[in-house]
Write a protein that holds these residues in place. Structure first.
Motif, short mmCIF file in Angstrom:
data_model
loop_
_atom_site.label_atom_id
_atom_site.label_comp_id
_atom_site.label_asym_id
_atom_site.label_seq_id
_atom_site.Cartn_x
_atom_site.Cartn_y
_atom_site.Cartn_z
N GLU A 171 0.84 -1.21 0.00
CA GLU A 171 0.00 0.00 0.00
C GLU A 171 0.87 1.25 0.00
OE1 GLU A 171 -2.73 0.14 3.30
OE2 GLU A 171 -3.40 -1.93 2.94
N THR A 172 0.42 2.24 -0.75
CA THR A 172 1.07 3.55 -0.65
C THR A 172 0.00 4.60 -0.37
OG1 THR A 172 0.97 3.68 -3.07
CG2 THR A 172 3.08 3.07 -2.11
N GLY A 173 0.39 5.62 0.36
CA GLY A 173 -0.56 6.65 0.77
C GLY A 173 -0.67 7.78 -0.23
N GLY A 174 -1.52 8.72 0.11
CA GLY A 174 -1.66 9.92 -0.71
C GLY A 174 -0.49 10.86 -0.48
N PRO A 276 -3.77 7.35 -3.53
CA PRO A 276 -3.30 6.21 -2.73
C PRO A 276 -3.63 4.91 -3.48
CG PRO A 276 -4.80 7.64 -1.45
CD PRO A 276 -4.91 8.03 -2.89
N GLN A 353 3.67 4.57 -7.68
CA GLN A 353 2.76 3.62 -7.04
C GLN A 353 2.97 2.22 -7.59
OE1 GLN A 353 1.98 6.86 -8.05
NE2 GLN A 353 0.06 7.56 -7.11
N GLU A 667 1.66 11.85 5.67
CA GLU A 667 0.53 10.94 5.85
C GLU A 667 -0.78 11.71 5.67
OE1 GLU A 667 0.56 8.98 9.68
OE2 GLU A 667 -0.07 7.10 8.72
#
Ligand code: MTE
Ligand code: HPA
Ligand code: MOS
Length: 764
Positions: A171-174, A276, A353, A667
């Motif tokens: 997972e990758t965040g915004g 994300p 991403q 984050e």
């Protein structure tokens, strides 16, 4: 081995530097305000999803200083601002789909009056369930566009032959763009029912066409002008249009100048961010750690409307295998519709991403198989002849060169040895390292967008005016355009003025994006300059009665024929040309040759070339506190033949730090109701001087570059961001040095809180 490439004019300082540090540079809010200018303020939804039951602003509209309040029904043209898909209203009418969605526009004499009016507006919304998770949205069938699959070989049969197979999630965040200058626009009416519009945008055409669409008039009635942006980073590629539409709607209707510039917190709340992603991977290797098969499924969090997400989704697929040669690949991507502000372009445009997932898969495989991650990475780097899953054949691979050079130059064995010794001697502080290879495709993935134009005037006093479709946003494009002009004409940069970017001088611009701005606009500019130069050379030949074959050059503003200096200066040639009624203006055009892509089979040759590089990252983790420092980043980067060394180095350093921020500390947090909690700089942490690497070494790979890059100086804007991914894996490795049984999901950002949890976690 490594020599630095020096181009003839590669060291001029950024022409914006002095203006920036003395506060003289002009941004939208610095434009001298015209008499009678009004302010426009957006009233946005406080609910993440719901049906609008009542809107009452009758009382507010009566207040002193309020000129007009606009709702959806006051839009003269289309209430629709979607760039790729027509799915986004400018002002919500029946439903709201995210917190921060514009519902009303208050136009007032002053900001204070507008603030007062807001308190007197009643909006009733019947709540509906809010979905912010892309996997949940996918389960509910909520998609923004058609899902896509890139395929090569046959993974099903390939997996049956693999010695090792590993599956997992990543997972990758915004990421908040946090351009120093917020979004904004200033519109004022001009004669002929037209508007002049100053917009902080990377995409003038998109702003122009969207405003025209909303007002129901032709694009020729909207003039968009951009001096520069205080940063864009993709956030102003399409999302600048909304603010421009608001200012324009009011200016057009009221026939008064109108400014619409949000406060930082409004900007953060109302605009989309980096998409994300949640992803699944499956990787299969043979006994020599050659990757035989790779499968990934990406769930992109698109937000409430398509915006640029379909194009970003595509680039995730293009970069799903990063720098690796994998014979059997299947990548599937879903753009999931959630109740968040529409997410959008951000440096890398979906590429980072996709790359994070394959790096996670390789790291997972290495850790399970008990070998070093770098061993699998190195064993699978692509070479010339490798076919990308999208059909393009690698012809310019520098993947191994960059890797091997950085390993050799910084003595990786020594680094490993030092880390090992350090970790043995220190119980509560641990070091870790990683290598991050990058391969990034240059060109808009939508082939049509790879075109640009430039307009050049040589005034008869010898000075030059240059207009292109390029937008200066801090990346130094104006300086590079200045260099292209100076080099082509053989004149001093002092003679050249870079004009604002303006739709009446250069029309139908592609956004300044995809790192392709200098290639596209530089080549168009070169074309324009060459046209004028050919005419001037003809004038010189006439003056000296020279044959057509004689070679005319202008060097340092002096004329040379067949290498012999003549008593004739640039100024004099220009004057003579003017007297002879020769055209001293030219319009240049450029469309990238070769590239193509067929979406029906998902194959083609979409990129003019690729940019390569590899970074070594070394970190130190404080195993009591969970905090960390980036000790060093050493990279070998493929600049081609850099046109401006210092600007390009600045791009690498800035991109790297932005990537480290995305991976480690930035984050973006929404609560379950879709409210942005990280809505200010007190709750959203970006890298500062203490969090940047203590040491950054960037080496120029010794390579010539591509003819499709301007003067062989390869695009540099986005690729370095992905070096930041290395920080995630280096921190992960340091945690494992403290606690080999730690559970550390491939979930970025790896914030100090997460590091602390991981340090004291244990696999059962
Ligand atoms: N550098 C600065 N200082 N400010 C920016 O907004 N945007 C990045 C990159 N570098 C940006 C930047 C992004 S997202 C892109 S696509 C490229 O610059 C765009 O410019 P280029 O095409 O000239 O590289
Ligand atoms: N990169 C950046 N911006 C874009 C692209 C791309 O490939 N396509 C459309 N906008
Ligand atoms: Mo950059 S994300 O292509 O503006």
């Amino acid at each position: 081995m490594i020599a630095e490439q020096i181009n003839t004019v590669n060291t001029i300082p950024n022409i914006d530097a002095a203006g920036h540090v003395t506060g003289r540079s002009i941004y939208v809010d610095d434009i001298p305000v015209m008499h009678g200018t009004l302010v426009a303020k957006i009233i946005d939804s406080k609910l993440g999803h719901g049906i609008i039951k009542k809107i009452d602003y009758s009382k507010a509209e009566m207040l002193e200083g309020i000129v007009r309040i606009f709702s959806a029904k006051d839009i003269p043209g289309q209430n629709e601002i979607g760039g790729i898909i027509a799915d986004e209203p400018l002002l919500a009418e029946y439903k709201v789909l995210f917190q921060g969605q514009p519902i009303l526009l208050i136009v007032a004499e002053t900001e204070d009056a507008a603030e007062e009016a807001i308190k007197n507006i009643i909006i009733e919304i019947e709540p509906l369930p809010v979905v912010i998770d892309p996997r949940e949205a996918f389960r509910q069938g909520q998609l923004l566009c058609k899902s896509r699959t890139f395929q090569k070989g046959n993974i099903a049969t390939a997996f049956t032959t693999c010695k090792y197979i590993f599956e997992g999630t990543a997972e990758t965040g915004g990421q908040e763009h946090l351009y120093l200058e917020t979004q904004g626009a200033y519109a004022y009416p001009v004669e002929g029912d037209s508007l002049r519009l100053f917009s902080s945008t990377q995409g003038l055409r998109h702003v122009q066409e969207t405003v025209a669409h909303v007002l129901g008039i032709g694009m020729n009635k909207i003039e968009v002008d951009v001096t520069r942006l205080g940063g864009g980073f993709g956030g102003k590629e399409d999302q600048a249009a909304m603010w421009a539409c608001m200012a324009s709607l009011a200016a057009w209707t009221l026939k008064r100048p109108v400014k619409c510039i949000p406060h930082r917190m409004e900007d953060m709340r109302m605009t989309g961010k980096r998409n994300p992603y949640k992803s699944d991977y499956k990787i299969g290797l043979d006994e020599n750690y050659k990757i035989i098969a790779y499968e990934a499924t990406y769930y992109q969090n698109g937000g409430a409307s398509a915006d640029l997400s379909p194009a970003i989704l595509e680039r995730t697929l293009f970069h799903g295998t990063n720098s690796y040669d994998i014979p059997n690949v299947q990548l599937t991507a879903h753009s999931c519709k959630t109740n968040l502000p529409p997410n959008t372009a951000f440096r890398g445009f979906g590429g980072p991403q996709g790359m994070f997932v394959i790096e996670a898969a390789i790291d997972h495989a290495a850790k399970e198989a008990g070998v070093e991650t770098t061993l699998i990475q190195r064993a699978n780097l692509m070479v010339n002849g490798t076919e990308f899953p999208y059909g393009q054949i690698v012809a310019d691979s520098e993947a191994k060169h960059c890797w091997d050079e950085v390993v050799q130059l910084h003595n990786l064995d020594n680094i490993k040895q030092q880390i090992e010794t350090f970790n043995k001697e220190n119980l509560l502080i641990k070091k870790g390292f990683s290598l991050m290879p990058v391969c990034f495709g240059i060109s808009f993935t939508n082939t049509m967008m790879n075109q640009a134009r430039a307009l050049v005037h040589v005034y008869w006093d010898g000075t030059v005016s240059v207009s292109t479709g390029a937008v200066e946003m801090g990346q130094g494009i104006n300086t590079k355009m200045l260099q292209v002009t100076a080099k082509t004409f053989g004149i001093s940069t002092k003679k050249i003025k870079l004009e604002t970017t303006n739709t009446t001088r250069v029309a139908n611009t592609s956004p300044s994006a995809a790192s392709a701005t200098s290639d596209l606009n530089g080549k168009a500019l070169l074309n324009a300059c060459n046209q004028i130069m050919e005419r001037l050379k003809e004038v010189v030949r006439t003056i000296f009665n020279e044959a057509e074959e004689s070679i005319v050059n202008i060097i340092d503003e002096q004329v040379f024929i067949n290498g012999v200096q003549k008593d004739l200066s640039w100024n004099e040639v220009v004057k003579q040309a003017f007297f002879k009624r020769v055209n001293l203006s030219a319009k240049g055009h450029y469309a990238t040759p070769v590239i193509n892509f067929d979406k029906t089979i998902e194959k083609g040759h979409p990129f003019a070339y690729h940019v390569y590089g590899t970074a070594i990252t070394v970190v130190t983790v404080d195993c009591v506190r969970g905090t960390y420092e980036i000790d060093a980043v050493h990279a070998v980067h493929d600049f081609g033949t850099t046109i401006n060394r210092n600007i390009d180095l600045g791009q690498i350093e800035g991109g790297l730090v932005q990537g480290i921020g995305w991976m480690t500390m930035e984050e973006v947090v929404y609560n379950g109701a879709g409210k942005l909690l990280s809505n200010a700089l007190s709750t959203y942490k970006i890298p500062d001087i203490y969090s940047v690497p203590k040491e950054v070494n960037i080496h120029f790979l010794k390579t010539e570059g591509s003819d499709l890059a301007i003067f062989k100086s390869k695009a540099v804007g986005e690729p370095p961001l992905m070096y930041g991914i290395g920080a995630f894996f280096a921190i992960r490795n340091a945690i494992l040095a403290f606690n080999p049984a730690a559970i550390i999901p491939y979930t970025a950002p790896i914030t100090p809180e997460k590091v602390l949890m991981a340090l004291y976690s244990k696999r059962s």
